[in-house]
Design a protein around this motif. Structure first.
Motif, mmCIF file in Angstrom:
data_model
loop_
_atom_site.group_PDB
_atom_site.id
_atom_site.type_symbol
_atom_site.label_atom_id
_atom_site.label_comp_id
_atom_site.label_asym_id
_atom_site.label_seq_id
_atom_site.Cartn_x
_atom_site.Cartn_y
_atom_site.Cartn_z
ATOM 1 N N MET A 1 -24.839 82.039 53.595
ATOM 2 C CA MET A 1 -23.942 81.965 54.695
ATOM 3 C C MET A 1 -22.718 82.550 54.511
ATOM 4 O O MET A 1 -22.161 81.989 53.412
ATOM 5 C CB MET A 1 -23.827 80.709 55.326
ATOM 6 N N SER A 2 -22.229 83.608 55.060
ATOM 7 C CA SER A 2 -20.748 83.977 54.686
ATOM 8 C C SER A 2 -19.666 83.143 54.874
ATOM 9 O O SER A 2 -19.752 81.933 55.807
ATOM 10 C CB SER A 2 -20.411 85.161 55.477
ATOM 11 N N LEU A 3 -18.568 83.228 54.280
ATOM 12 C CA LEU A 3 -17.214 82.238 54.772
ATOM 13 C C LEU A 3 -16.997 82.199 56.079
ATOM 14 O O LEU A 3 -16.724 81.472 56.549
ATOM 15 C CB LEU A 3 -15.949 83.093 53.900
ATOM 16 N N ASP A 4 -17.028 83.486 56.711
ATOM 17 C CA ASP A 4 -16.668 83.529 58.498
ATOM 18 C C ASP A 4 -17.908 82.831 59.141
ATOM 19 O O ASP A 4 -17.445 81.904 59.949
ATOM 20 C CB ASP A 4 -16.632 84.899 58.896
ATOM 21 N N GLU A 5 -19.001 82.802 58.615
ATOM 22 C CA GLU A 5 -20.159 81.895 59.128
ATOM 23 C C GLU A 5 -20.003 80.610 59.095
ATOM 24 O O GLU A 5 -20.052 79.721 60.156
ATOM 25 C CB GLU A 5 -21.338 82.505 58.912
ATOM 26 N N ARG A 6 -19.549 80.215 57.773
ATOM 27 C CA ARG A 6 -19.206 78.745 57.529
ATOM 28 C C ARG A 6 -18.142 78.201 58.220
ATOM 29 O O ARG A 6 -18.118 77.100 58.857
ATOM 30 C CB ARG A 6 -18.990 78.470 56.117
ATOM 31 N N PHE A 7 -17.095 78.959 58.365
ATOM 32 C CA PHE A 7 -16.038 78.713 59.166
ATOM 33 C C PHE A 7 -16.201 78.430 60.417
ATOM 34 O O PHE A 7 -15.780 77.508 61.168
ATOM 35 C CB PHE A 7 -14.858 79.813 58.875
ATOM 36 N N ILE A 8 -16.826 79.390 61.307
ATOM 37 C CA ILE A 8 -17.106 79.149 62.701
ATOM 38 C C ILE A 8 -18.026 77.881 62.981
ATOM 39 O O ILE A 8 -17.869 77.232 63.771
ATOM 40 C CB ILE A 8 -18.174 80.295 63.205
ATOM 41 N N LYS A 9 -19.134 77.765 61.936
ATOM 42 C CA LYS A 9 -20.036 76.524 61.951
ATOM 43 C C LYS A 9 -19.115 75.372 61.796
ATOM 44 O O LYS A 9 -18.973 74.244 62.643
ATOM 45 C CB LYS A 9 -21.021 76.480 60.960
ATOM 46 N N ALA A 10 -18.016 75.298 60.978
ATOM 47 C CA ALA A 10 -17.379 74.046 60.945
ATOM 48 C C ALA A 10 -16.398 73.981 61.940
ATOM 49 O O ALA A 10 -16.413 72.650 62.422
ATOM 50 C CB ALA A 10 -16.361 74.374 59.643
ATOM 51 N N GLN A 35 -4.366 79.488 60.757
ATOM 52 C CA GLN A 35 -3.936 80.320 59.520
ATOM 53 C C GLN A 35 -5.156 81.166 59.008
ATOM 54 O O GLN A 35 -5.300 82.481 58.690
ATOM 55 C CB GLN A 35 -3.492 79.477 58.474
ATOM 56 N N GLY A 36 -6.266 80.586 59.026
ATOM 57 C CA GLY A 36 -7.692 81.166 58.680
ATOM 58 C C GLY A 36 -8.103 82.438 59.718
ATOM 59 O O GLY A 36 -8.407 83.249 59.404
ATOM 60 N N SER A 37 -7.875 82.051 60.900
ATOM 61 C CA SER A 37 -8.243 82.984 61.861
ATOM 62 C C SER A 37 -7.308 84.283 62.400
ATOM 63 O O SER A 37 -7.527 85.293 62.511
ATOM 64 C CB SER A 37 -8.674 82.171 63.158
ATOM 65 N N ILE A 38 -5.999 83.792 62.318
ATOM 66 C CA ILE A 38 -4.689 84.564 62.587
ATOM 67 C C ILE A 38 -3.948 85.100 61.304
ATOM 68 O O ILE A 38 -3.536 86.155 61.273
ATOM 69 C CB ILE A 38 -3.711 84.052 63.958
ATOM 70 N N GLY A 39 -3.701 84.126 60.594
ATOM 71 C CA GLY A 39 -2.884 84.504 59.392
ATOM 72 C C GLY A 39 -1.581 83.912 59.746
ATOM 73 O O GLY A 39 -1.257 82.812 60.279
ATOM 74 N N SER A 68 -3.429 82.522 52.095
ATOM 75 C CA SER A 68 -4.502 83.660 52.523
ATOM 76 C C SER A 68 -5.577 83.187 53.462
ATOM 77 O O SER A 68 -5.696 81.909 53.510
ATOM 78 C CB SER A 68 -5.344 84.263 51.365
ATOM 79 N N GLN A 69 -5.873 84.094 54.409
ATOM 80 C CA GLN A 69 -6.754 83.427 55.420
ATOM 81 C C GLN A 69 -8.297 83.077 54.828
ATOM 82 O O GLN A 69 -8.681 82.132 55.352
ATOM 83 C CB GLN A 69 -7.361 84.803 56.311
ATOM 84 N N GLU A 70 -8.524 83.522 53.669
ATOM 85 C CA GLU A 70 -9.870 83.118 52.933
ATOM 86 C C GLU A 70 -9.663 81.892 52.457
ATOM 87 O O GLU A 70 -10.448 81.003 52.364
ATOM 88 C CB GLU A 70 -10.243 84.029 51.757
ATOM 89 N N ASN A 71 -8.345 81.485 51.717
ATOM 90 C CA ASN A 71 -8.122 80.169 51.293
ATOM 91 C C ASN A 71 -7.833 79.154 52.355
ATOM 92 O O ASN A 71 -8.333 77.823 52.477
ATOM 93 C CB ASN A 71 -6.926 80.097 50.319
ATOM 94 N N ILE A 77 -13.028 74.139 56.049
ATOM 95 C CA ILE A 77 -14.157 73.829 56.052
ATOM 96 C C ILE A 77 -14.292 72.432 55.250
ATOM 97 O O ILE A 77 -15.190 71.577 55.514
ATOM 98 C CB ILE A 77 -15.255 75.133 55.074
ATOM 99 N N ALA A 78 -13.648 72.422 54.255
ATOM 100 C CA ALA A 78 -13.486 71.274 53.241
ATOM 101 C C ALA A 78 -12.828 70.046 54.126
ATOM 102 O O ALA A 78 -13.455 68.923 54.267
ATOM 103 C CB ALA A 78 -12.643 71.352 51.990
ATOM 104 N N LYS A 79 -12.023 70.294 54.970
ATOM 105 C CA LYS A 79 -11.401 69.342 55.891
ATOM 106 C C LYS A 79 -12.271 68.750 56.910
ATOM 107 O O LYS A 79 -12.331 67.642 57.248
ATOM 108 C CB LYS A 79 -10.054 69.671 56.604
ATOM 109 N N ALA A 80 -12.840 69.837 57.391
ATOM 110 C CA ALA A 80 -13.875 69.470 58.559
ATOM 111 C C ALA A 80 -15.223 68.612 58.028
ATOM 112 O O ALA A 80 -15.446 67.516 58.663
ATOM 113 C CB ALA A 80 -14.400 70.662 59.227
#
Length: 90
Positions: A1-10, A35-39, A68-71, A77-80
């Protein structure tokens, strides 16, 4: 799963928590999501005298400035996952 997919799932998974997290946990989730979705924060701080919630959310997001948005997505994801382990899901 990509980072974006994992982010949306979380983001979807935390909506199913059995118990609502405390205010600090919610602000942390909110700020990492923004921060992850907009910056970096891109709106002026709410100015209403009684808009405590809006100011708290804006301040929490502003504290993530420069991440960074990636970080931010990885941290979200970790917090969720931590909240899911703590509170369980429905």
């Amino acid at each position: 799963m990509s980072l974006d997919e994992r982010f949306i799932k979380a983001a979807e998974d935390v909506k199913t928590l059995k118990t609502s997290p405390n205010e600090d946990e919610l602000l942390e989730l909110y700020s990492l999501y923004k921060q992850g979705s907009i910056g970096d924060v891109n709106t002026p701080r709410p100015g209403g005298l009684l808009d405590f919630k809006g100011k708290a959310k804006w301040d929490a997001w502003n504290r993530k400035k420069g991440i960074s948005q990636e970080n931010a997505k990885e941290a979200y994801i970790a917090k969720a996952q931590l909240l899911i382990e703590t509170y369980g899901t429905k």
